[in-house]
Design a protein around this motif. Sequence first.
Motif, PDB file in Angstrom:
ATOM      1  N   ASP A  59     102.527  10.926 -35.664  1.00 36.94           N
ATOM      2  CA  ASP A  59     103.550  11.252 -36.655  1.00 36.94           C
ATOM      3  C   ASP A  59     103.794  10.109 -37.641  1.00 36.94           C
ATOM      4  O   ASP A  59     104.069  10.347 -38.819  1.00 36.94           O
ATOM      5  CB  ASP A  59     104.859  11.610 -35.956  1.00 36.94           C
ATOM      6  CG  ASP A  59     104.783  12.951 -35.255  1.00 36.94           C
ATOM      7  OD1 ASP A  59     105.603  13.181 -34.341  1.00 36.94           O
ATOM      8  OD2 ASP A  59     103.910  13.765 -35.606  1.00 36.94           O
ATOM      9  N   SER A  60     103.690   8.888 -37.183  1.00 34.97           N
ATOM     10  CA  SER A  60     104.033   7.757 -38.040  1.00 34.97           C
ATOM     11  C   SER A  60     102.991   7.474 -39.122  1.00 34.97           C
ATOM     12  O   SER A  60     103.276   6.715 -40.059  1.00 34.97           O
ATOM     13  CB  SER A  60     104.229   6.497 -37.194  1.00 34.97           C
ATOM     14  OG  SER A  60     103.041   6.199 -36.491  1.00 34.97           O
ATOM     15  N   VAL A  61     101.810   8.084 -39.026  1.00 31.43           N
ATOM     16  CA  VAL A  61     100.755   7.802 -40.001  1.00 31.43           C
ATOM     17  C   VAL A  61     100.322   9.037 -40.796  1.00 31.43           C
ATOM     18  O   VAL A  61      99.500   8.927 -41.707  1.00 31.43           O
ATOM     19  CB  VAL A  61      99.518   7.166 -39.331  1.00 31.43           C
ATOM     20  CG1 VAL A  61      99.924   5.926 -38.544  1.00 31.43           C
ATOM     21  CG2 VAL A  61      98.795   8.170 -38.441  1.00 31.43           C
ATOM     22  N   LYS A  62     100.855  10.186 -40.447  1.00 30.38           N
ATOM     23  CA  LYS A  62     100.474  11.415 -41.149  1.00 30.38           C
ATOM     24  C   LYS A  62     100.714  11.286 -42.646  1.00 30.38           C
ATOM     25  O   LYS A  62     101.764  10.824 -43.076  1.00 30.38           O
ATOM     26  CB  LYS A  62     101.277  12.605 -40.607  1.00 30.38           C
ATOM     27  CG  LYS A  62     100.761  13.168 -39.317  1.00 30.38           C
ATOM     28  CD  LYS A  62     101.619  14.345 -38.852  1.00 30.38           C
ATOM     29  CE  LYS A  62     101.163  14.858 -37.506  1.00 30.38           C
ATOM     30  NZ  LYS A  62     102.061  15.912 -36.993  1.00 30.38           N
ATOM     31  N   GLY A  63      99.712  11.702 -43.412  1.00 34.21           N
ATOM     32  CA  GLY A  63      99.831  11.648 -44.863  1.00 34.21           C
ATOM     33  C   GLY A  63      99.434  10.317 -45.465  1.00 34.21           C
ATOM     34  O   GLY A  63      99.270  10.212 -46.683  1.00 34.21           O
ATOM     35  N   ARG A  64      99.289   9.288 -44.635  1.00 32.03           N
ATOM     36  CA  ARG A  64      98.904   7.958 -45.145  1.00 32.03           C
ATOM     37  C   ARG A  64      97.540   7.510 -44.644  1.00 32.03           C
ATOM     38  O   ARG A  64      96.806   6.830 -45.360  1.00 32.03           O
ATOM     39  CB  ARG A  64      99.949   6.919 -44.738  1.00 32.03           C
ATOM     40  CG  ARG A  64     101.341   7.179 -45.285  1.00 32.03           C
ATOM     41  CD  ARG A  64     102.269   6.001 -44.997  1.00 32.03           C
ATOM     42  NE  ARG A  64     102.429   5.759 -43.581  1.00 32.03           N
ATOM     43  CZ  ARG A  64     102.148   4.592 -42.976  1.00 32.03           C
ATOM     44  NH1 ARG A  64     101.702   3.567 -43.684  1.00 32.03           N
ATOM     45  NH2 ARG A  64     102.336   4.451 -41.681  1.00 32.03           N
ATOM     46  N   PHE A  65      97.208   7.884 -43.416  1.00 35.70           N
ATOM     47  CA  PHE A  65      95.944   7.483 -42.821  1.00 35.70           C
ATOM     48  C   PHE A  65      95.005   8.683 -42.749  1.00 35.70           C
ATOM     49  O   PHE A  65      95.438   9.815 -42.551  1.00 35.70           O
ATOM     50  CB  PHE A  65      96.158   6.959 -41.403  1.00 35.70           C
ATOM     51  CG  PHE A  65      96.880   5.633 -41.315  1.00 35.70           C
ATOM     52  CD1 PHE A  65      97.516   5.066 -42.402  1.00 35.70           C
ATOM     53  CD2 PHE A  65      96.929   4.958 -40.106  1.00 35.70           C
ATOM     54  CE1 PHE A  65      98.180   3.861 -42.312  1.00 35.70           C
ATOM     55  CE2 PHE A  65      97.589   3.749 -39.989  1.00 35.70           C
ATOM     56  CZ  PHE A  65      98.221   3.196 -41.094  1.00 35.70           C
ATOM     57  N   THR A  66      93.700   8.396 -42.862  1.00 38.29           N
ATOM     58  CA  THR A  66      92.688   9.438 -42.750  1.00 38.29           C
ATOM     59  C   THR A  66      91.558   8.945 -41.860  1.00 38.29           C
ATOM     60  O   THR A  66      91.008   7.863 -42.092  1.00 38.29           O
ATOM     61  CB  THR A  66      92.106   9.800 -44.122  1.00 38.29           C
ATOM     62  OG1 THR A  66      93.154  10.235 -44.995  1.00 38.29           O
ATOM     63  CG2 THR A  66      91.078  10.923 -43.982  1.00 38.29           C
ATOM     64  N   ILE A  67      91.234   9.740 -40.850  1.00 41.19           N
ATOM     65  CA  ILE A  67      90.129   9.400 -39.970  1.00 41.19           C
ATOM     66  C   ILE A  67      88.915  10.233 -40.368  1.00 41.19           C
ATOM     67  O   ILE A  67      89.044  11.394 -40.747  1.00 41.19           O
ATOM     68  CB  ILE A  67      90.502   9.637 -38.487  1.00 41.19           C
ATOM     69  CG1 ILE A  67      89.433   9.073 -37.554  1.00 41.19           C
ATOM     70  CG2 ILE A  67      90.783  11.104 -38.202  1.00 41.19           C
ATOM     71  CD1 ILE A  67      89.842   9.042 -36.090  1.00 41.19           C
ATOM     72  N   THR A  72      75.517  10.344 -37.725  1.00 41.00           N
ATOM     73  CA  THR A  72      74.155   9.805 -37.746  1.00 41.00           C
ATOM     74  C   THR A  72      74.111   8.345 -37.317  1.00 41.00           C
ATOM     75  O   THR A  72      73.100   7.884 -36.790  1.00 41.00           O
ATOM     76  CB  THR A  72      73.547   9.938 -39.147  1.00 41.00           C
ATOM     77  OG1 THR A  72      74.439   9.349 -40.094  1.00 41.00           O
ATOM     78  CG2 THR A  72      73.320  11.398 -39.493  1.00 41.00           C
ATOM     79  N   ASN A  73      75.192   7.615 -37.538  1.00 34.91           N
ATOM     80  CA  ASN A  73      75.217   6.224 -37.100  1.00 34.91           C
ATOM     81  C   ASN A  73      76.370   5.927 -36.151  1.00 34.91           C
ATOM     82  O   ASN A  73      76.747   4.772 -35.969  1.00 34.91           O
ATOM     83  CB  ASN A  73      75.245   5.272 -38.300  1.00 34.91           C
ATOM     84  CG  ASN A  73      76.423   5.521 -39.212  1.00 34.91           C
ATOM     85  OD1 ASN A  73      77.325   6.266 -38.855  1.00 34.91           O
ATOM     86  ND2 ASN A  73      76.432   4.910 -40.379  1.00 34.91           N
ATOM     87  N   ASN A  74      76.906   6.974 -35.525  1.00 29.37           N
ATOM     88  CA  ASN A  74      77.940   6.821 -34.490  1.00 29.37           C
ATOM     89  C   ASN A  74      79.094   5.947 -34.953  1.00 29.37           C
ATOM     90  O   ASN A  74      79.529   5.036 -34.222  1.00 29.37           O
ATOM     91  CB  ASN A  74      77.331   6.221 -33.215  1.00 29.37           C
ATOM     92  CG  ASN A  74      76.308   7.144 -32.594  1.00 29.37           C
ATOM     93  OD1 ASN A  74      76.453   8.362 -32.636  1.00 29.37           O
ATOM     94  ND2 ASN A  74      75.271   6.569 -32.005  1.00 29.37           N
ATOM     95  N   THR A  75      79.574   6.188 -36.133  1.00 28.18           N
ATOM     96  CA  THR A  75      80.635   5.368 -36.713  1.00 28.18           C
ATOM     97  C   THR A  75      81.837   6.226 -37.100  1.00 28.18           C
ATOM     98  O   THR A  75      81.665   7.328 -37.619  1.00 28.18           O
ATOM     99  CB  THR A  75      80.119   4.633 -37.966  1.00 28.18           C
ATOM    100  OG1 THR A  75      78.998   3.821 -37.620  1.00 28.18           O
ATOM    101  CG2 THR A  75      81.198   3.754 -38.570  1.00 28.18           C
ATOM    102  N   ILE A  76      83.012   5.698 -36.819  1.00 17.20           N
ATOM    103  CA  ILE A  76      84.225   6.331 -37.339  1.00 17.20           C
ATOM    104  C   ILE A  76      84.952   5.349 -38.238  1.00 17.20           C
ATOM    105  O   ILE A  76      84.751   4.135 -38.142  1.00 17.20           O
ATOM    106  CB  ILE A  76      85.177   6.838 -36.226  1.00 17.20           C
ATOM    107  CG1 ILE A  76      85.733   5.677 -35.395  1.00 17.20           C
ATOM    108  CG2 ILE A  76      84.488   7.870 -35.361  1.00 17.20           C
ATOM    109  CD1 ILE A  76      86.895   6.095 -34.489  1.00 17.20           C
ATOM    110  N   TYR A  77      85.787   5.905 -39.084  1.00 15.42           N
ATOM    111  CA  TYR A  77      86.539   5.102 -40.039  1.00 15.42           C
ATOM    112  C   TYR A  77      88.005   5.489 -39.986  1.00 15.42           C
ATOM    113  O   TYR A  77      88.352   6.624 -39.650  1.00 15.42           O
ATOM    114  CB  TYR A  77      86.021   5.331 -41.469  1.00 15.42           C
ATOM    115  CG  TYR A  77      84.559   5.075 -41.628  1.00 15.42           C
ATOM    116  CD1 TYR A  77      83.637   6.124 -41.536  1.00 15.42           C
ATOM    117  CD2 TYR A  77      84.075   3.793 -41.854  1.00 15.42           C
ATOM    118  CE1 TYR A  77      82.282   5.901 -41.665  1.00 15.42           C
ATOM    119  CE2 TYR A  77      82.711   3.562 -41.990  1.00 15.42           C
ATOM    120  CZ  TYR A  77      81.825   4.615 -41.897  1.00 15.42           C
ATOM    121  OH  TYR A  77      80.479   4.374 -42.031  1.00 15.42           O
ATOM    122  N   LEU A  78      88.854   4.551 -40.341  1.00 19.20           N
ATOM    123  CA  LEU A  78      90.268   4.835 -40.503  1.00 19.20           C
ATOM    124  C   LEU A  78      90.684   4.276 -41.857  1.00 19.20           C
ATOM    125  O   LEU A  78      90.789   3.059 -42.022  1.00 19.20           O
ATOM    126  CB  LEU A  78      91.100   4.208 -39.385  1.00 19.20           C
ATOM    127  CG  LEU A  78      92.583   4.563 -39.420  1.00 19.20           C
ATOM    128  CD1 LEU A  78      92.787   6.057 -39.095  1.00 19.20           C
ATOM    129  CD2 LEU A  78      93.374   3.709 -38.432  1.00 19.20           C
TER     130      LEU A  78
END
Length: 121
Positions: A59-67, A72-78
Motif C-alpha cells: 500500500d505504501s508504494v502503490k502508484g509510485r513504484f513499478t516492478i 531472458t536474463n532472469n532480472t527484475i527491476y523496481l
Amino acid sequence: QVQLVESGGGWVQPGASLRLSCVASGRAYTMGWFRRIAGKEREFVAAITWGDRKTLYGDSVKGRFTISRENTNNTIYLQMNTLKPEDTAVYYCAARRGTGLNDVSVTYDYWGQGIQVTVSS
C-alpha cells in the motif's frame, strides 16, 4: 539454489527517482522486493509472476513504484518514483520456487544481500 544480486541503490533527494535491479543466477518463478526500514519489521514492496507478469504492490508504494522483469536474463527491476524520506530502507530482492503472487516473506525461498536506498535532502 538461486543466487540473487541487487544493484542500483544509493542516495537521492526527495521527489527523485531510482531504479533497482536484481539478477537471479537461475530461473525463479515469482520474484519480488521487500524492504527493512530501521527499527521496523521487513515490509513487502512488490512482486511479479514469471509468465503472465501479474504484479502486486504494498500500500505504501502503490502508484509510485513499478516492478517489471526480463525473463531472458532472469532480472527484475523496481522503478521508484517520487521518493520520500520514509522510503529510506535496505531493499531486498526475493524469489519463490512456487508460482502465484504473495506478499508474505516466509514464502520466499531465496534472498539477496540487500541494498541501501537513502532519501534525504
